[in-house]
Each structure stands twice: as structure tokens, then as C-alpha cells.
Design an enzyme around this catalytic site. Structure first.
Site, mmCIF file in Angstrom:
data_model
loop_
_atom_site.group_PDB
_atom_site.id
_atom_site.type_symbol
_atom_site.label_atom_id
_atom_site.label_comp_id
_atom_site.label_asym_id
_atom_site.label_seq_id
_atom_site.Cartn_x
_atom_site.Cartn_y
_atom_site.Cartn_z
ATOM 1 N N SER A 269 0.870 -1.175 0.000
ATOM 2 C CA SER A 269 0.000 0.000 0.000
ATOM 3 C C SER A 269 0.901 1.216 0.000
ATOM 4 O O SER A 269 2.085 1.139 0.371
ATOM 5 C CB SER A 269 -0.881 0.003 1.262
ATOM 6 O OG SER A 269 -1.486 1.267 1.466
ATOM 7 N N TYR B 173 -1.671 -0.697 10.353
ATOM 8 C CA TYR B 173 -1.698 -0.854 8.896
ATOM 9 C C TYR B 173 -0.387 -0.390 8.277
ATOM 10 O O TYR B 173 0.182 -1.072 7.415
ATOM 11 C CB TYR B 173 -2.876 -0.062 8.321
ATOM 12 C CG TYR B 173 -3.223 -0.428 6.898
ATOM 13 C CD1 TYR B 173 -3.860 -1.636 6.611
ATOM 14 C CD2 TYR B 173 -2.932 0.422 5.835
ATOM 15 C CE1 TYR B 173 -4.193 -1.983 5.312
ATOM 16 C CE2 TYR B 173 -3.268 0.081 4.525
ATOM 17 C CZ TYR B 173 -3.893 -1.122 4.275
ATOM 18 O OH TYR B 173 -4.217 -1.468 2.982
#
Length: 259
Positions: free
Chosen positions: A124, A137
Site C-alpha cells: 500500500s 496498517y
């Protein structure tokens, strides 16, 4: 024509990648956690070493090997460090980081024997830039980037390529996977996902292009690319932007506490 396995292939970016690979004439095994799926589907929970062993066996028996492994399965998560629970950390580490580790471990012996192969790990933009309120995350996605870079060097002598995919927010059902105590952060993340102008197919197109070029770092959209460049080349500006985000979050938290 390549032999391709995609995890998390039943929805979102995984489904978009499966569609594009199939449209280009490749053999594609779609895997996901559901018991049933589309044609050429195998149930695979990335948390299960047994499922990974079964996937290797399927590829060897049906295809005689594998050319491209796409470690795409993952969940969305996040939260303030003092709000998100350790159980939530355990869950996202086990799926988003260790799921990728298990996939790489399972298929690396195959690729070494073949002296060929391509590992594509979905990380990501959060693996490259690290906004506040996203500790878990950011951490797992940065770990995927680090793992991918390590393997790009480690497996190069065997003729194996490695890529890592780092998109920003795009429209998908990823928001449905958000759980946890920090409901305010979850709502913000879901809004960013749902209101993005980019689709999963837009991101998949950039990923396929990067795979064809054998790029290590695949940044398939402009917002992710600009954020990464800002951090690299304009660090004071990047820090100010991150701290503004944190300051606004503090204001919202204090307002909520006051009722």
C-alpha cells in the site's frame, strides 16, 4: 502465457487482477477464503500453512509449476495507538504480513527449482508513507515492502523477480473488513475508500503494466506517487502535512470527549 495464482481474488483488486490476467490469455487460479468461487478457484486462507501447501500441490499437479504468485489478500485496519487493541494488531499482522510471508515461503522452492518466477506482493502507499492513526496498517504494509526488497535480492540469483504494489485509496469492498475499537478512524478510512475516484480496475491496469516491465516498486496511481515523492524530496512539507492530520484528529477526539 503465464501460470498465475492470485490470493484474495474473489473481490476488489484481486478480482480485477484475475479478470485482466484472464483477458490477456493467462492461466489463472483464483483463491480466496470462501468455499466456492469462479472457474479455476481454490479455497485458500492465507493464515493456513496447510492451505498454502495445498495450493502448491494444485499448481504442480495441474500446471507443473507457477510463473506469477500474487500475494494480494488483506484487510483494512487502523486506529490510534492507545485505542486499537493488541488483538487487532495480531489479526492484521497475521493476515497482511504473515499471509504474504507464508505465500513467499510456500512457492519459493518451486521458483528456485524452475530458476524462474515472479512474486508480486500487494502492500500500500501506507507502506511508503505513514499517516498518523494508522500504526498497525502502516507497520504491516511497510513490512511487506521490506520483505519484498529483501527477496528481490535474495532470489535474484535464481532468476526470480519480485514486485511490491503500493496504491493509495481506491474504491473496493476493503472497508467492509475494518473492525476494532477506534470507530472514528474506521469511519474515516471507509469514507476515503468509498469516495476515491479510482476503481480497482484502474489500479489493476497499472499493476499489470508494472509486472510486464518487471518493476520492483509499482506505484499505480498519481496520489500515491506524489505522496512518496513528497516524503523523499520535500520532507519538511511531508512532516507538516502529517502533523496537520494528527492535530485535526486530536481536535475531533477532544470534541467527542466533551460531548
Amino acid at each position: 502465457m503465464s501460470r498465475v495464482l492470485v490470493t484474495g481474488g474473489a473481490s476488489g483488486l484481486g478480482a480485477a487482477l484475475v479478470s485482466r490476467f484472464v483477458a490477456e490469455g493467462h492461466q489463472v487460479l483464483c483463491t480466496d477464503v470462501a468455499e466456492e468461487g469462479p472457474k479455476d478457484y481454490l479455497q485458500l486462507n492465507v493464515r493456513s500453512p496447510e492451505d498454502w501447501a495445498a495450493a502448491v500441490e494444485w499448481c504442480e499437479q495441474n500446471w507443473g509449476g507457477l510463473d506469477i504468485l500474487v500475494n494480494n489478500a488483506g484487510i483494512a485496519t487502523g486506529g490510534r495507538i492507545d485505542v486499537e487493541t493488541l488483538d487487532e494488531w495480531d489479526r492484521v499482522v497475521d493476515i497482511n504480513l504473515m499471509g504474504v510471508v507464508r505465500g513467499c515461503r510456500a512457492f519459493t522452492p518451486v521458483f528456485k527449482r524452475q530458476r524462474s518466477g515472479h512474486i508480486v506482493n500487494t502492500a500500500s502507499a501506507a507502506g511508503l508513507v505513514h499517516p498518523p492513526m494508522m500504526s498497525s496498517y502502516n507497520t504491516v504494509k511497510a513490512g511487506v515492502v521490506a520483505l519484498s526488497e529483501t527477496l528481490s535480492h535474495e532470489l535474484h540469483p535464481y532468476g526470480v523477480n519480485v514486485s511490491v504494489v503500493c496504491p493509495s485509496f481506491f474504491r473496493t469492498n476493503l472497508g467492509d473488513s475494518i473492525q476494532g475499537e477506534d470507530t472514528s478512524m474506521a469511519a474515516t478510512a471507509r469514507q476515503l475508500i468509498e469516495k476515491s475516484p479510482r476503481t480497482a480496475d484502474d489500479i489493476a491496469a497499472g499493476v499489470i503494466t508494472g509486472i510486464k516491465k518487471k518493476q520492483f516498486l509499482i506505484i499505480p496511481d498519481r496520489p500515491a506517487l506524489m505522496a512518496w515523492r513528497t516524503k523523499r524530496f520535500a520532507r519538511p512539507l511531508y512532516d507538516r502535512q502529517m502533523r496537520k492530520i494528527a492535530a485535526r484528529a486530536r481536535e475531533r477526539a477532544e470534541a467527542a470527549a466533551r460531548g
